[in-house]
Design a protein around this motif. Structure first.
Motif, PDB file in Angstrom:
ATOM      1  N   GLY A   1       0.615  -1.195  -0.058  1.00 23.41           N
ATOM      2  CA  GLY A   1       0.006  -0.020   0.016  1.00 23.41           C
ATOM      3  C   GLY A   1       0.917   1.226  -0.007  1.00 23.41           C
ATOM      4  N   GLU A   2       0.344   2.409  -0.380  1.00 19.78           N
ATOM      5  CA  GLU A   2       0.905   3.645  -0.426  1.00 19.78           C
ATOM      6  C   GLU A   2      -0.142   4.644  -0.002  1.00 19.78           C
ATOM      7  OE1 GLU A   2       2.180   4.449  -4.447  1.00 19.78           O
ATOM      8  OE2 GLU A   2       4.013   3.638  -4.236  1.00 19.78           O
ATOM      9  N   GLU A   3       0.586   5.884   0.797  1.00 23.14           N
ATOM     10  CA  GLU A   3      -0.312   7.003   0.984  1.00 23.14           C
ATOM     11  C   GLU A   3       0.526   8.154   0.788  1.00 23.14           C
ATOM     12  OE1 GLU A   3      -0.390   6.882   5.443  1.00 23.14           O
ATOM     13  OE2 GLU A   3       1.912   6.398   5.582  1.00 23.14           O
ATOM     14  N   GLU A   4      -0.305   9.130   0.677  1.00 20.07           N
ATOM     15  CA  GLU A   4       0.372  10.528   0.405  1.00 20.07           C
ATOM     16  C   GLU A   4       0.975  11.219   1.809  1.00 20.07           C
ATOM     17  OE1 GLU A   4      -3.038  13.089  -1.102  1.00 20.07           O
ATOM     18  OE2 GLU A   4      -2.501  12.518  -3.059  1.00 20.07           O
ATOM     19  N   VAL A   5       1.891  11.689   1.757  1.00 17.88           N
ATOM     20  CA  VAL A   5       2.740  12.465   2.867  1.00 17.88           C
ATOM     21  C   VAL A   5       3.117  13.897   2.312  1.00 17.88           C
ATOM     22  CG1 VAL A   5       3.541  10.264   3.722  1.00 17.88           C
ATOM     23  CG2 VAL A   5       4.952  11.452   2.042  1.00 17.88           C
ATOM     24  N   LEU A   6       3.576  14.742   3.247  1.00 18.41           N
ATOM     25  CA  LEU A   6       4.057  16.057   2.909  1.00 18.41           C
ATOM     26  C   LEU A   6       5.345  16.207   3.115  1.00 18.41           C
ATOM     27  CD1 LEU A   6       1.319  18.437   4.301  1.00 18.41           C
ATOM     28  CD2 LEU A   6       1.643  17.609   2.043  1.00 18.41           C
ATOM     29  N   ASP A   7       6.427  16.503   2.108  1.00 20.94           N
ATOM     30  CA  ASP A   7       7.924  16.487   2.352  1.00 20.94           C
ATOM     31  C   ASP A   7       8.454  17.953   2.303  1.00 20.94           C
ATOM     32  OD1 ASP A   7      10.338  15.840   2.431  1.00 20.94           O
ATOM     33  OD2 ASP A   7      10.670  15.151   0.483  1.00 20.94           O
ATOM     34  N   PRO A   8       8.487  18.444   3.372  1.00 20.83           N
ATOM     35  CA  PRO A   8       9.003  19.919   3.577  1.00 20.83           C
ATOM     36  C   PRO A   8      10.506  20.242   3.433  1.00 20.83           C
ATOM     37  CG  PRO A   8       9.207  18.897   5.890  1.00 20.83           C
ATOM     38  CD  PRO A   8       8.759  17.871   4.929  1.00 20.83           C
ATOM     39  N   ASP A   9      10.785  21.273   2.903  1.00 16.16           N
ATOM     40  CA  ASP A   9      12.177  21.754   2.635  1.00 16.16           C
ATOM     41  C   ASP A   9      12.321  22.947   3.546  1.00 16.16           C
ATOM     42  OD1 ASP A   9      14.665  22.519   1.761  1.00 16.16           O
ATOM     43  OD2 ASP A   9      14.098  23.250  -0.070  1.00 16.16           O
ATOM     44  N   PHE A  10      13.033  22.962   4.607  1.00 17.52           N
ATOM     45  CA  PHE A  10      13.388  24.074   5.469  1.00 17.52           C
ATOM     46  C   PHE A  10      14.875  24.842   4.931  1.00 17.52           C
ATOM     47  CE2 PHE A  10      10.819  21.114   8.111  1.00 17.52           C
ATOM     48  CZ  PHE A  10      10.144  22.144   8.580  1.00 17.52           C
ATOM     49  N   GLY A  11      15.313  24.463   3.845  1.00 18.92           N
ATOM     50  CA  GLY A  11      16.389  25.312   3.309  1.00 18.92           C
ATOM     51  C   GLY A  11      17.637  24.165   3.248  1.00 18.92           C
ATOM     52  N   GLU A  12      17.261  22.895   3.702  1.00 16.74           N
ATOM     53  CA  GLU A  12      18.549  22.014   3.587  1.00 16.74           C
ATOM     54  C   GLU A  12      18.535  21.451   2.287  1.00 16.74           C
ATOM     55  OE1 GLU A  12      15.011  19.425   5.234  1.00 16.74           O
ATOM     56  OE2 GLU A  12      15.633  21.330   5.073  1.00 16.74           O
ATOM     57  N   SER A  13      17.767  21.696   1.210  1.00 16.87           N
ATOM     58  CA  SER A  13      17.775  21.369   0.028  1.00 16.87           C
ATOM     59  C   SER A  13      18.060  22.383  -1.075  1.00 16.87           C
ATOM     60  CB  SER A  13      16.695  20.360  -0.691  1.00 16.87           C
ATOM     61  OG  SER A  13      16.385  19.364   0.315  1.00 16.87           O
ATOM     62  N   ALA A  14      17.762  23.735  -0.414  1.00 18.97           N
ATOM     63  CA  ALA A  14      17.775  24.849  -1.255  1.00 18.97           C
ATOM     64  C   ALA A  14      19.255  24.955  -1.771  1.00 18.97           C
ATOM     65  CB  ALA A  14      17.258  26.167  -0.369  1.00 18.97           C
ATOM     66  N   ILE A  15      19.276  26.096  -2.767  1.00 21.57           N
ATOM     67  CA  ILE A  15      20.487  26.450  -3.479  1.00 21.57           C
ATOM     68  C   ILE A  15      21.358  27.297  -2.147  1.00 21.57           C
ATOM     69  CG2 ILE A  15      21.587  27.915  -5.198  1.00 21.57           C
ATOM     70  CD1 ILE A  15      19.599  26.993  -7.100  1.00 21.57           C
ATOM     71  N   GLY A  16      22.465  26.980  -1.685  1.00 18.81           N
ATOM     72  CA  GLY A  16      22.975  27.801  -0.694  1.00 18.81           C
ATOM     73  C   GLY A  16      22.749  27.407   0.624  1.00 18.81           C
ATOM     74  N   ARG A  17      21.727  26.417   0.802  1.00 20.18           N
ATOM     75  CA  ARG A  17      21.257  25.918   2.150  1.00 20.18           C
ATOM     76  C   ARG A  17      20.928  26.835   3.121  1.00 20.18           C
ATOM     77  NH1 ARG A  17      21.496  22.603  -1.209  1.00 20.18           N
ATOM     78  NH2 ARG A  17      22.125  20.558  -1.210  1.00 20.18           N
ATOM     79  N   VAL A  18      20.000  27.842   2.616  1.00 16.92           N
ATOM     80  CA  VAL A  18      19.778  29.156   3.411  1.00 16.92           C
ATOM     81  C   VAL A  18      18.230  28.994   4.244  1.00 16.92           C
ATOM     82  CG1 VAL A  18      19.583  31.607   3.681  1.00 16.92           C
ATOM     83  CG2 VAL A  18      21.373  30.559   2.304  1.00 16.92           C
ATOM     84  N   ALA A  19      18.034  29.044   5.539  1.00 16.19           N
ATOM     85  CA  ALA A  19      16.872  28.930   5.858  1.00 16.19           C
ATOM     86  C   ALA A  19      16.178  30.162   5.568  1.00 16.19           C
ATOM     87  CB  ALA A  19      16.963  28.947   7.517  1.00 16.19           C
ATOM     88  N   PRO A  20      14.771  29.974   5.293  1.00 19.38           N
ATOM     89  CA  PRO A  20      13.693  30.904   4.932  1.00 19.38           C
ATOM     90  C   PRO A  20      13.257  31.942   5.999  1.00 19.38           C
ATOM     91  CG  PRO A  20      12.889  28.877   4.893  1.00 19.38           C
ATOM     92  CD  PRO A  20      14.030  28.423   5.350  1.00 19.38           C
TER      93      PRO A  20
END
Length: 597
Positions: A212-231
């Protein structure tokens, strides 16, 4: 006990639990995971439950409050603009009559694209992707298929002004759930109150069920952003949107929820925490706001300060006043007072102020120094000497020791007007400057994100030779149509809707034909940006929000603030008893109010 949080959430798989009835105890350890989010139970349960207490019609016809259930409210029919109850005064609600204007071809196409951009999670709308038509992409999607907090702001307003409130409520609650999720870069975690820059809906295997599969929310706090800067701006935008939602819907039960109140407090405590800084402005790194690449805005950029001030005023209205929040509200009042003075006094530049800087003495070692930041007059750029008009002025981009960034940043100046961070006279001066320098700041496509562009050695040194931020492109002097709604908001507040209409007319001629680009290049915005994504959602939503605000200008007050004279009376120095404190606030109150130049 140390609690570590998982990296995605599954609120659609939750059950109604005791914390729905006893919100003071929001913790619950689910069998499906080892360590839950501290807000998970309250937010999940409330998303499906009926309110536990009645609310009241704020505009009763008989003069006596009539209890009605929240789900029976029809706020856009009763009163589209419902003020929060104030502690010492009441504010009359603003009414409006529905308009029956025929939509233009561009508006009809824009609504079609905006609805196509809606993201659903567990069958409910939770936001809009950054770009409405992913089929238009010829290269890597990067993160344009995610829901960004700052990007969703104009989309949320467009839906709210149209009467569609469900998507905004869902967005506010789901992003709140993400607030305390684990966020780590190289074994370091930022503050708990940090809001994500974006999130994505994806599917994942159900725990203990390989088929089985389910929907999940995958957040980005800046750890994947260009430059790794917190928003830094994400939490500020969230608070601003929360107030707008409450004022236009009357859904005050949402604001009173324990998880929502806690979320507001966590953001504020992160922003108001003690540090080494001597000034009331927020200290941030480059790339922590809309300008999310290296552009020399590190330090105390105006954009962050304007949003910070607006979020503080919003939070002050929404926080429940009790023994637990008294100290926080007191801290908010002190910061509002000092921040407004600091920005008005040290960021403002007009011809007179520029002449004062030109004559500054340096190396002043004194508490009574005039040149407090030791600014060298040689920093005044050549372009500004002839560019600054005889009347009007603006707030510069940054002030730090021995440094003033004289560039004009649109978002910071516009939001300073909207939130009354400026004096009324300064606000008029900013719009006067924009009108005077229309060809430079508006051109053939509104609105310049910054002016002027960094060029030659300055570009190479400050941006690190960024190929995307070349002169007059992207954040380096590019033209961004999404800023149109903020320009419209500022114009309405200052009684100049004619300027907004002029800018909207300029944009509408091109946006439809150009397929709604993210930004435009060249000094006057003649070319579609060389790396500009098409069908950009906040370009579409910004255009629609601008149109709706002009139709119903009274609804602009869900976002704007008027001058608060009580703030001018406050001063943190009055709390000091050490005998050494000397306040810089020597300016007369009449001058702070903008009654004199």
């Amino acid at each position: 006990m140390v609690i570590t949080f998982t990296s995605s959430i599954r609120p659609c798989c939750s059950h109604l639990l005791l914390s729905q009835i006893f919100p003071k105890y929001p913790y619950h350890f689910s069998k499906s995971r080892k360590h839950p989010n501290r807000y998970e139970v309250v937010a999940q349960a409330a998303s499906t439950a009926q309110p536990l207490h009645p609310t009241f019609d704020p505009v009763p016809s008989t003069g006596i409050p009539t209890p009605i259930l929240l789900h029976e409210l029809k706020p856009l029919e009763i009163s589209p603009l419902l003020p929060f109850p104030e502690k010492s005064r009441t504010v009359d609600p603003v009414r409006h009559e529905p308009t029956r204007r025929t939509e233009t071809v561009a508006e009809r196409e824009a609504w079609k694209l905006l609805n196509r951009a809606v993201v659903n999670y567990c069958g409910k709308p939770v936001g809009t992707v950054a770009a409405a038509d992913v089929g238009a992409f010829k290269g890597d999607l990067l993160n344009y298929d995610q829901v960004f907090i700052r990007d969703f702001m104009p989309s949320a307003l467009a839906f709210l002004l149209k009467g569609d409130t469900e998507i905004v409520r869902n967005f506010l609650l789901h992003t709140l759930q993400l607030q305390s999720w684990e966020k780590t870069v190289d074994c370091h975690s930022p503050g708990q109150g940090l809001m994500p820059a974006s999130f994505k809906v994806r599917t994942a295997p159900i725990d203990g069920n390989t088929s089985g599969e389910e929907e999940v929310l995958d957040p980005d706090f800046g750890e994947s952003a260009i430059g790794r800067v917190a928003p830094v701006d994400s939490g500020l935008w969230w608070i601003i949107l929360l107030r707008a939602y409450g004022k236009i819907t009357g859904d005050f039960s949402l604001l009173e929820r324990v998880d929502v109140q806690t979320g507001i407090k966590l953001i504020l405590k992160l922003c108001l925490s003690d540090g080494f800084d001597m000034f009331p402005t927020l200290l941030v790194t480059d790339g922590s706001c809309m300008i999310d690449r290296r552009m020399g805005i590190h330090g105390h950029p105006l954009e962050i300060q304007s949003l910070f001030y607006s979020a503080l005023r919003c939070a002050r209205e929404m926080l429940g006043f009790n023994e637990g929040s008294a100290d926080l509200i007191r801290a908010i009042n002190i910061r509002l007072s000092s921040l407004s003075f600091h920005i008005r006094e040290y960021y403002w530049v007009d011809l007179q102020k520029l002449n004062e800087i030109y004559r500054y003495k340096t190396e002043e070692y004194s508490q009574n120094a005039t040149n407090k930041f030791n600014i060298y007059p040689e920093q005044i750029p050549d372009w500004l000497v002839d560019w600054i008009p005889d009347s009007g002025g603006y707030l510069i981009g940054n002030v730090q020791p021995a440094h003033m960034d004289f560039r004009f940043f649109s978002l910071g100046n516009l939001w300073a007007i909207v939130s009354s961070l400026t004096t009324p006279k300064q606000a008029e001066g900013i719009l006067s400057l924009i009108e005077e320098k229309w060809d430079d700041l508006i051109g053939t496509m509104p609105l310049k994100i910054s002016y002027p562009a960094l060029e030659s050695d300055e570009w190479r040194i400050i941006t690190g030779s960024d190929p995307k931020n070349t002169p007059w492109s992207y954040h380096n002097g590019g033209s961004w149509p999404t800023l149109l709604w903020q320009f419209t908001l500022a114009c309405i507040k200052m009684g100049r809707p004619d300027l907004a209409q002029r800018a909207i007319s300029t944009a509408e001629k091109r946006l439809l034909d150009d397929n709604w680009p993210e930004y435009y290049d060249t000094p006057t915005g003649r070319f579609v940006g060389k790396q500009s994504r098409l069908y950009q959602t906040w370009t579409i939503a910004g255009f629609l929000t601008s149109k709706l605000l002009l139709e119903k200008p009274e609804l602009a007050s869900i976002l704007t603030f008027e001058e608060d004279n009580e703030l001018l009376e406050g001063c943190a120095c009055r709390l000091s008893h050490n005998g050494r404190t000397r306040c810089s606030r020597r300016t007369a109150k009449s001058q702070l109010l903008g009654k004199s130049s």
